[in-house]
Scaffold this motif. Structure first.
Motif, PDB file in Angstrom:
ATOM      1  N   THR A 104       0.939  -1.527  -0.145  1.00 53.90           N
ATOM      2  CA  THR A 104       0.113   0.212  -0.140  1.00 53.90           C
ATOM      3  C   THR A 104       1.128   1.002  -0.025  1.00 53.90           C
ATOM      4  OG1 THR A 104      -1.441  -1.040   1.132  1.00 53.90           O
ATOM      5  CG2 THR A 104      -1.635   1.776   1.015  1.00 53.90           C
ATOM      6  N   TYR A 105       2.027   1.082   0.750  1.00 53.05           N
ATOM      7  CA  TYR A 105       2.739   2.436   0.789  1.00 53.05           C
ATOM      8  C   TYR A 105       3.119   2.206  -0.702  1.00 53.05           C
ATOM      9  CZ  TYR A 105       7.270   4.348   1.438  1.00 53.05           C
ATOM     10  OH  TYR A 105       8.144   6.220   1.265  1.00 53.05           O
ATOM     11  N   PHE A 106       4.037   2.069  -1.511  1.00 50.49           N
ATOM     12  CA  PHE A 106       4.535   1.848  -2.668  1.00 50.49           C
ATOM     13  C   PHE A 106       3.321   2.372  -3.743  1.00 50.49           C
ATOM     14  CE2 PHE A 106       8.324   0.132  -0.618  1.00 50.49           C
ATOM     15  CZ  PHE A 106       9.120   1.538  -0.923  1.00 50.49           C
ATOM     16  N   GLN A 107       1.996   1.463  -3.110  1.00 54.95           N
ATOM     17  CA  GLN A 107       1.176   2.337  -4.866  1.00 54.95           C
ATOM     18  C   GLN A 107       0.818   3.554  -4.344  1.00 54.95           C
ATOM     19  OE1 GLN A 107      -3.123   0.824  -3.679  1.00 54.95           O
ATOM     20  NE2 GLN A 107      -2.590  -0.739  -5.889  1.00 54.95           N
ATOM     21  N   THR A 108       0.799   3.947  -2.984  1.00 53.66           N
ATOM     22  CA  THR A 108       0.581   5.476  -2.564  1.00 53.66           C
ATOM     23  C   THR A 108       1.416   6.091  -3.024  1.00 53.66           C
ATOM     24  OG1 THR A 108       1.324   5.262  -0.332  1.00 53.66           O
ATOM     25  CG2 THR A 108      -1.267   5.352  -1.201  1.00 53.66           C
ATOM     26  N   ASN A 109       2.992   5.960  -3.448  1.00 53.16           N
ATOM     27  CA  ASN A 109       3.532   6.385  -3.931  1.00 53.16           C
ATOM     28  C   ASN A 109       3.859   5.994  -5.746  1.00 53.16           C
ATOM     29  OD1 ASN A 109       5.734   8.472  -1.888  1.00 53.16           O
ATOM     30  ND2 ASN A 109       4.482   6.571  -0.520  1.00 53.16           N
ATOM     31  N   GLY A 110       3.356   6.047  -6.654  1.00 53.83           N
ATOM     32  CA  GLY A 110       3.225   5.507  -7.456  1.00 53.83           C
ATOM     33  C   GLY A 110       3.531   4.637  -8.118  1.00 53.83           C
ATOM     34  N   HIS A 111       3.906   3.626  -7.354  1.00 49.60           N
ATOM     35  CA  HIS A 111       4.336   1.497  -7.868  1.00 49.60           C
ATOM     36  C   HIS A 111       3.001   1.219  -8.435  1.00 49.60           C
ATOM     37  CE1 HIS A 111       7.250   3.506  -5.921  1.00 49.60           C
ATOM     38  NE2 HIS A 111       8.399   2.536  -6.474  1.00 49.60           N
ATOM     39  N   TYR A 125       4.266   0.682 -16.734  1.00 49.83           N
ATOM     40  CA  TYR A 125       4.530   1.558 -15.586  1.00 49.83           C
ATOM     41  C   TYR A 125       5.893   1.452 -15.429  1.00 49.83           C
ATOM     42  CZ  TYR A 125       4.125  -3.474 -14.411  1.00 49.83           C
ATOM     43  OH  TYR A 125       4.636  -4.883 -14.426  1.00 49.83           O
ATOM     44  N   VAL A 126       6.665   2.420 -14.991  1.00 46.65           N
ATOM     45  CA  VAL A 126       8.366   2.198 -14.844  1.00 46.65           C
ATOM     46  C   VAL A 126       7.926   2.131 -13.415  1.00 46.65           C
ATOM     47  CG1 VAL A 126       8.373   3.445 -16.742  1.00 46.65           C
ATOM     48  CG2 VAL A 126       7.482   5.250 -14.571  1.00 46.65           C
ATOM     49  N   ARG A 127       7.715   2.351 -12.182  1.00 46.52           N
ATOM     50  CA  ARG A 127       7.698   2.226 -11.597  1.00 46.52           C
ATOM     51  C   ARG A 127       6.267   0.233 -10.456  1.00 46.52           C
ATOM     52  NH1 ARG A 127       7.636   7.583  -7.478  1.00 46.52           N
ATOM     53  NH2 ARG A 127       9.151   8.821  -8.280  1.00 46.52           N
ATOM     54  N   ALA A 128       6.921   0.105  -9.823  1.00 40.12           N
ATOM     55  CA  ALA A 128       6.686  -1.572  -9.722  1.00 40.12           C
ATOM     56  C   ALA A 128       7.030  -1.945  -8.135  1.00 40.12           C
ATOM     57  CB  ALA A 128       6.952  -2.655 -10.493  1.00 40.12           C
ATOM     58  N   PHE A 158      11.002  -1.248  -7.433  1.00 37.65           N
ATOM     59  CA  PHE A 158      11.282  -1.716  -8.452  1.00 37.65           C
ATOM     60  C   PHE A 158      11.442  -0.448  -9.463  1.00 37.65           C
ATOM     61  CE2 PHE A 158       9.813  -6.075  -7.188  1.00 37.65           C
ATOM     62  CZ  PHE A 158      11.140  -6.486  -7.436  1.00 37.65           C
ATOM     63  N   SER A 159      12.298   0.364  -9.971  1.00 38.53           N
ATOM     64  CA  SER A 159      12.112   1.604 -10.770  1.00 38.53           C
ATOM     65  C   SER A 159      13.060   0.660 -11.838  1.00 38.53           C
ATOM     66  CB  SER A 159      12.920   2.472 -10.434  1.00 38.53           C
ATOM     67  OG  SER A 159      13.243   3.582 -11.117  1.00 38.53           O
ATOM     68  N   PHE A 160      12.225   1.214 -13.031  1.00 41.59           N
ATOM     69  CA  PHE A 160      12.302   0.883 -13.881  1.00 41.59           C
ATOM     70  C   PHE A 160      13.420   2.188 -15.647  1.00 41.59           C
ATOM     71  CE2 PHE A 160       9.221  -2.130 -13.509  1.00 41.59           C
ATOM     72  CZ  PHE A 160       9.793  -2.902 -13.056  1.00 41.59           C
ATOM     73  N   GLY A 161      14.167   2.614 -14.933  1.00 41.38           N
ATOM     74  CA  GLY A 161      14.832   4.274 -15.257  1.00 41.38           C
ATOM     75  C   GLY A 161      14.103   4.886 -14.884  1.00 41.38           C
ATOM     76  N   LYS A 219      15.349   7.407   0.208  1.00 40.47           N
ATOM     77  CA  LYS A 219      13.825   7.919   0.907  1.00 40.47           C
ATOM     78  C   LYS A 219      12.950   6.908   1.395  1.00 40.47           C
ATOM     79  CE  LYS A 219      10.836  12.037   0.072  1.00 40.47           C
ATOM     80  NZ  LYS A 219       9.791  10.677  -0.618  1.00 40.47           N
ATOM     81  N   PHE A 220      12.861   6.000   0.209  1.00 38.18           N
ATOM     82  CA  PHE A 220      11.734   5.548   0.526  1.00 38.18           C
ATOM     83  C   PHE A 220      11.674   4.309   1.210  1.00 38.18           C
ATOM     84  CE2 PHE A 220      10.147   5.822  -4.502  1.00 38.18           C
ATOM     85  CZ  PHE A 220       9.452   7.032  -4.327  1.00 38.18           C
TER      86      PHE A 220
END
Length: 876
Positions: free
Chosen positions: A12-19, A57-60, A95-98, A107-108
């Motif tokens: 949930t945390y990462f989903q709220t941060n665009g993942h 997506y670029v964030r997962a 994960f961040s894809f570029g 930070k996360f």
């Protein structure tokens, strides 16, 4: 905080941060032969990190099911005896894809550690790669410099393989306090018990070309992994992962089933509870995802896991299958977040029980095997061979340490060197790892071609003939400017109606032609994603780069392939309806003559099940439903439960759906326009190809009609031979069987009487040496009757020695020796007699004191060998 809550809060945390929350891929990596099992969260994103595919997506973020029990990560023997080793675990990852890189990743991680995991920030020690000053400076914003640890490449530099994406790491370590170690910092904590790693941030910023060359990636990425069980250990304030909520629930269930109480401090029995809880979870998830214990590859590894669990179960008193009794606790704890456990619970229980029953039988046999091994070693070399030791461990689950102790008790040695060689060979088999083009950057020549020329446009969904331009010619491993008549090679066009072999569907055949050339296409493949290559032979003219041509697919063959492919989808649907939702595709082949479908199922299909499947498919064929195809975003597909996708397959952002109303699957293959075009469907064969994997072969259309006619023709031919009518054939065959049984009985009786008479005659010819009666003669029987004749003869003699020989054909022979018990007590053994006369006939043999046999290569020496018997008895 329970594990399920930690998992949910993390995502949930990462989903709220665009993942984008991406579901866990299965533990069976269908499309990656370099992996035995899925062992990290990044596995399903491997091609994205390599730049070979893109997502929407670029964030997962994900919570990935992982199994580490083979290959590079193999700690199986440690599980149960340490606080942290597991065969199955969950890996939380973002994960961040570029997109973002070190600053945001750190930070996360810091926010999650403090706000989601609710850890004490003063007890967190970050580590960085010794040369990564950038990460060091970022961490200084969150923790004092004295708590940031610089470590070398071994600990803090990650690589996917010998070549490919790689980069420095930053680990988060949690200080558990002085009760775990007197170490004051991670440098001094060699065991890692006090400063426990709970998260690893991988900064993929390089591409390794070789051992010495790194180049910067154009879009640096982030791959992180945090073990859920380790986080739960820290959150729940326990010393071991086995004390965390999920595994502790499985241990409680094991206590209930076994009637034995778990005591963490009991170093004798506690490991058994831990092994069972971990191994059962590993097995359950693997079976749910389509893997089952077997004799090869992944199945071989799972069988070792199960047998280890059973062996430890015996320590708790289990003498019959028990793992299925622990399974409900796992389904209760994890079934809500992993519905595949609930859906497959019955099948998992059945497979576990069947495997356990088999191994318990093996263990019972193993007791006598162990006795034989010890007796054999005691009588000869005083050493248990490496082969015997390995068999006892690998087949019967007896640990090598226990074998050494047993050997010591019997004053025996063990061939440890040979045992270790066999162990290493077994490990190589279980690793099952192969190098593929995915591991070696730039290995595939078509990758560069695609970059320069762009992808081939496929037009084969709409047309079977298309104008095109030659943009590439490949021959003997390299690109060439042209082909001459009679030369074989591969032609690449800017667009083509030819379907390249993929997803089980074979490649198209046909022709590429113009007024000046004719190229016969015998196959079509995709040597690299985006490139379609036409394989064949230039029959006339010359073909060169830039030429305008017409590409034409063999239409009649394509129609048959399309019908078979659509029939495969109908078969998959029917299998789920008849056998259950646990059915998962494990491979397929679709060509113009037949279809083959491999699927996960634990037992053979009955005749009734096969008939029902055929009826369901043929009913849908007669309904003549339209077969539609359309594209959707993969993200949208993941939210729909009615579209079948194959876990582990790699999908682009846009995917193609084949929709027959009741059956919807992601599929890039070609299909007929209506189900009625298939005509008819017949299953020609159902078989097993591996443990837990079945195979169905089927035919459609005219081939299905011919299949039925062939059966009719065979029935009529048999009826004719038996002088009967087809409808009366069963009665005729039953009568013949009854008659044959009677004749066989009479024949056996006659043969017994004949052997008895011959034995009586031979007994009358018995000679005597030192008071011992013996017969050494060629026997008037076949090889098959040699043993019964020897038995009958010695029975007639009551006391003595019988040595017989028989010509076995093709110059070979057989010898047998039998010695009555009273003569054995005098020191005369059948095995000694055979060993002395066997070399005369060019053979070798052995056996017991009362009975021994040998096979010889020279039948002409039978009499010579038998003549030695009197002398052997004389000297005895």
């Amino acid at each position: 905080m329970k594990s399920a809550v930690i998992r949910k809060n993390y995502l949930t945390y990462f989903q709220t941060n665009g993942h984008t929350i991406v579901p866990s891929s299965p533990v069976l990596p269908h499309d990656d032969p370099t992996l035995l099992f899925t062992n990290a969260g990044m596995n399903q994103f491997k091609d994205v990190f390599l730049g070979k595919s893109k997502r929407s997506y670029v964030r997962a973020c994900s919570s990935q099911k992982c199994i580490r029990v083979g290959g590079k990560h193999n700690d199986l023997d440690n599980v149960g005896h340490t606080r942290r080793h597991l065969t199955f675990f969950e890996m939380l990852g973002n994960f961040s894809f570029g997109d973002y890189f070190k600053e945001e990743a750190i930070k996360f991680a810091w926010e999650v550690a403090l706000k989601v995991f609710e850890f004490d920030g003063d007890r967190i020690w970050p580590s960085v790669f010794e040369k990564d000053d950038e990460a060091f400076e970022i961490w200084k914003r969150y923790v004092p410099e004295k708590r940031i640890v610089r470590l070398g490449e071994k600990d803090n530099f990650w690589a996917m393989g010998d070549t490919g994406p790689c980069g420095p790491c930053s680990e988060l370590l949690y200080d558990r306090g002085s009760s775990y170690s007197t170490a004051s910092n991670p440098y001094e904590d060699a065991s890692g018990e006090r400063f426990l790693e709970f998260w690893n941030l991988v900064f993929m910023q390089y591409n390794r070309l070789d051992a010495k060359t790194l180049e910067n990636l154009p879009k640096p990425s982030v791959d992180t992994g945090s073990g859920l069980e380790r986080v739960a250990l820290l959150k729940q304030g326990v010393d071991s992962v086995f004390e965390t909520d999920v595994l502790r629930a499985l241990i409680r269930k094991t206590e209930e089933v076994s009637g034995v109480r778990y005591k963490e401090e009991d170093h004798t029995l506690a490991p058994a509870f831990r092994v069972i809880s971990d191994h059962m979870r590993c097995l359950a998830f693997a079976i749910a995802d389509g893997v089952a214990p077997g004799n090869t590859d992944r199945g071989y590894v799972l069988r070792k896991v199960l047998r280890r669990a059973v062996r430890y179960g015996k320590m708790l008193g289990f003498e019959k299958p028990f793992l299925a009794s622990v399974l409900p606790a796992l389904v209760e704890e994890m079934g809500q977040d992993y519905p595949e456990l609930q859906a497959n619970a019955g099948r998992i229980a059945e497979i576990l029980t069947v495997e356990e029953e088999s191994f318990f039988r093996t263990l019972r046999r193993g007791g006598s095997i162990l006795k034989e091994v010890i007796e054999r070693a005691s009588e000869s070399t005083k050493t248990i061979s490496g082969e015997d030791a390995f068999k006892l461990k690998d087949t019967y689950g007896l640990p090598f340490d226990e074998i050494l102790l047993l050997a010591k008790d019997q004053n025996l040695q063990v061939d440890s060197l040979r045992f270790e060689e066999l162990e290493e060979e077994a490990k190589e088999r279980s690793r099952g790892q192969k190098k593929t083009h995915q591991q070696i950057a730039g290995e595939n020549p078509f990758e560069k071609f695609l970059h320069e020329k762009g992808p081939t446009q496929f037009t084969g969904y709409q047309e079977l003939t298309s104008p095109a331009k030659v943009i590439g010619i490949f021959k003997d491993g390299s690109f060439v400017p042209s082909l001459s008549p009679e030369e074989e090679g591969e032609i690449i066009l800017d667009k083509t109606p030819f379907y390249a072999e993929m997803g089980g569907q074979v490649g198209d055949r046909g022709s590429i032609a113009s007024e000046s050339l004719s190229f016969q296409v015998t196959d079509c493949k995709a040597p690299y994603k985006g490139v379609i290559s036409h394989l064949g032979k230039l029959q006339s003219g010359t073909v060169s780069i830039g030429m305008e041509v017409t590409a034409s697919v063999d239409a009649g063959r394509r129609v048959k392939i399309q019908n078979n492919h659509t029939a495969t989808h109908l078969l998959h649907w029917a299998l789920e309806n008849v056998l259950g939702k646990h059915i998962k595709q494990a491979g397929s082949v679709v060509d113009d003559e037949r279809l083959r479908f491999d699927f996960t199922h634990h037992k053979a299909l009955t005749k009734e099940e096969i008939r029902t499947i055929e009826d369901l498919v043929n009913d849908k064929i007669r309904e003549n439903n339209p077969v539609k195809s359309y594209e959707l975003s993969y993200e949208a597909v993941q939210k729909r439960g009615d579209i079948k996708q194959f876990f582990g397959d790699k999908y682009d952002a846009e995917v193609r759906v084949i929709d027959i109303d009741f059956s919807k699957e992601l599929c890039g293959g070609t299909h007929t326009s209506r189900s009625g075009n298939i005509g008819a469907f017949r299953i020609s064969k159902e078989s097993s190809i591996a443990s837990g994997i079945r195979r169905i072969e089927a035919v459609t259309g005219s081939a299905a009609e011919n299949f039925g006619r062939e059966s009719e023709d065979l029935l009529e031919t048999v009826a004719e031979k038996l002088k009967s009518q087809p409808q009366k054939l069963l009665t005729r065959v039953l009568g013949l069987l009854e008659e044959n049984a009677g004749l066989s009985k009479e024949l056996k009786e006659l043969k017994r009487e004949k052997l008895d008479l011959a034995a009586k005659d031979f007994a009358a010819k018995a000679e005597t040496v030192k008071g011992i009666a013996f017969v050494a003669e060629k026997a008037p029987v076949t090889s098959a009757d040699l043993r019964p004749f020897a038995d009958a003869l010695l029975e007639k003699m009551r006391s003595g020695v019988v040595v017989l020989g028989v010509d076995a054909g093709e110059g070979k022979c057989q010898l047998i020796a039998k010695v009555s018990d009273d003569i054995v007590k005098k020191g005369i053994k059948a095995s000694d007699i055979i060993q002395k006369i066997a070399p005369i006939v060019g053979g070798s043999g052995g056996g017991r004191e009362q009975l021994a046999t040998c096979g010889g290569k020279d039948a002409s020496k039978i009499v010579e060998a038998l003549n030695e018997v009197a002398g052997i008895l004389e000297k005895a």
